[in-house]
Write an enzyme that holds these catalytic residues in place. Structure first.
Site, mmCIF file in Angstrom:
data_model
loop_
_atom_site.group_PDB
_atom_site.id
_atom_site.type_symbol
_atom_site.label_atom_id
_atom_site.label_comp_id
_atom_site.label_asym_id
_atom_site.label_seq_id
_atom_site.Cartn_x
_atom_site.Cartn_y
_atom_site.Cartn_z
ATOM 1 N N LYS A 169 0.841 -1.203 0.000
ATOM 2 C CA LYS A 169 0.000 0.000 0.000
ATOM 3 C C LYS A 169 0.877 1.254 0.000
ATOM 4 O O LYS A 169 0.590 2.223 -0.717
ATOM 5 C CB LYS A 169 -0.959 -0.015 1.202
ATOM 6 N N GLN A 221 -4.980 -1.724 9.466
ATOM 7 C CA GLN A 221 -4.878 -3.046 8.854
ATOM 8 C C GLN A 221 -5.466 -4.108 9.777
ATOM 9 O O GLN A 221 -5.156 -4.141 10.973
ATOM 10 C CB GLN A 221 -3.407 -3.353 8.524
ATOM 11 N N ASP A 256 -11.161 2.452 3.497
ATOM 12 C CA ASP A 256 -11.441 1.017 3.369
ATOM 13 C C ASP A 256 -12.931 0.765 3.162
ATOM 14 O O ASP A 256 -13.320 -0.334 2.726
ATOM 15 C CB ASP A 256 -11.037 0.277 4.657
HETATM 16 N N1 GUN Z 1 -7.116 -7.115 5.938
HETATM 17 C C1 GUN Z 1 -7.397 -7.836 4.823
HETATM 18 N N2 GUN Z 1 -7.853 -7.028 3.852
HETATM 19 C C2 GUN Z 1 -7.863 -5.780 4.348
HETATM 20 C C3 GUN Z 1 -8.221 -4.516 3.809
HETATM 21 O O1 GUN Z 1 -8.666 -4.374 2.669
HETATM 22 N N3 GUN Z 1 -8.090 -3.461 4.646
HETATM 23 C C4 GUN Z 1 -7.651 -3.580 5.913
HETATM 24 N N4 GUN Z 1 -7.572 -2.492 6.665
HETATM 25 N N5 GUN Z 1 -7.307 -4.739 6.449
HETATM 26 C C5 GUN Z 1 -7.407 -5.833 5.669
#
Ligand code: GUN
Length: 288
Positions: free
Chosen positions: A51, A95, A118
């Site tokens: 990211k 996350q 998100d």
């Molecule tokens: N864990 C697995 N996929 C994601 C996501 O798209 N965003 C976040 N914050 N955590 C995750």
């Protein structure tokens, strides 16, 4: 046909970068995404690293906030409150998964919905479900975008979603159902569905998001179907430098010959997810 998520994501990131250059030329500052990472889960470390790299490709500013897995819930909620109040940050993510002593839902609900890139906050989830402007969660949005860019018609088609998680299965089904997105006939299948294989076989578009490596076999797929594989399980593989490989939810070698189109793992849905997070961050910056 192989649906190349990596190439599509690269093209979209270049488009985002062009947008950012225009914003800068007009005197705006760079979009800024912050990511909160708790602990040292291998998968989460990789996702967050990717990211941050994607931010660079898009010309965004990024901030990574790392904490050990013994951080208290209270302290993490304070981190979220500070990011909500930080005028330099357009959007941020925490996350997941979080350590067990932390109430994940409480943390998600503490995020300002306007910075929730998100799309996990109940306000965004609810708005998405009734078709109002919102942040749409990145994986389902990435899948829709891939289908659009590959001219896969969804309107009126039978779509089967395998899995009902809050971050993929449920929002995917909602979006596929809605007139302004998928406009499809949607079936959601899960661990207690009867005739699961038969239901899958009816689908024009099959989206596998159950997190069980190679679960979807040849006999579960209709000839000429489009198959989207969301799975990314690490399975031991001594022939790989890291000792594991990423395995999707689809038995790719057996299923691919039957498909009109299929996404690979890796290089399918994964890169699109990160790319849609960038798109949401750009949107957050523009909305402010
Ligand atoms: N864990 C697995 N996929 C994601 C996501 O798209 N965003 C976040 N914050 N955590 C995750």
């Amino acid at each position: 046909m192989i649906i190349d998520g990596k190439a599509t994501a690269k093209a979209i990131k270049a488009e985002i970068k062009t947008e950012v250059d225009k914003m800068l030329a007009a005197g705006h500052r760079r979009p800024h995404l912050a990511a909160v990472l708790v602990g040292h889960d291998g998968g989460s470390e990789t996702y967050v690293k990717n990211k941050v790299l994607a931010c660079e490709e898009c010309g965004f500013e990024s901030t990574l906030l790392r904490y050990e897995d013994d951080i208290t819930e209270e302290a993490l909620l304070k981190v979220v409150a500070d990011l909500n109040a930080n005028a330099d940050v357009d959007g941020f993510i925490v996350q997941l998964p979080l350590p067990r002593h932390i109430d994940e839902q409480k943390v998600v609900e503490a995020i300002d919905p306007r910075k929730d890139v998100d799309g996990f906050h109940p306000q965004n989830v609810g708005r998405m479900a009734i078709g109002l402007p919102c942040f749409v969660s990145a994986t389902p949005l990435g899948i829709l975008t891939l289908l659009q860019r590959y001219n896969v018609e969804t309107r009126g088609k039978k779509v089967a979603v395998l899995g009902r998680s809050n971050i993929v299965g449920k929002p995917m089904a909602q979006l596929m159902l809605q007139k302004q997105y998928g406009d499809a006939t949607v079936t959601v299948l899960h661990s207690h569905s009867r005739n699961l294989a038969e239901e899958c076989r009816q689908a024009d578009i099959l989206i596998a998001a159950i997190g069980q490596p190679a679960f979807v076999k040849e006999e579960m797929v209709k000839e000429g179907a489009v198959v989207i594989d969301v799975g990314t399980t690490r399975v031991p593989d001594a022939t790989r430098p890291k000792g594991y490989r990423l395995q999707g939810d689809v038995d790719f070698d057996a299923v691919a010959p039957k498909c009109a189109a299929i996404t690979p793992v890796p290089g399918g849905v994964g890169p699109m997810t990160i790319c849609m997070l960038m798109q949401n961050t750009l949107l957050a910056a523009k909305r402010r």
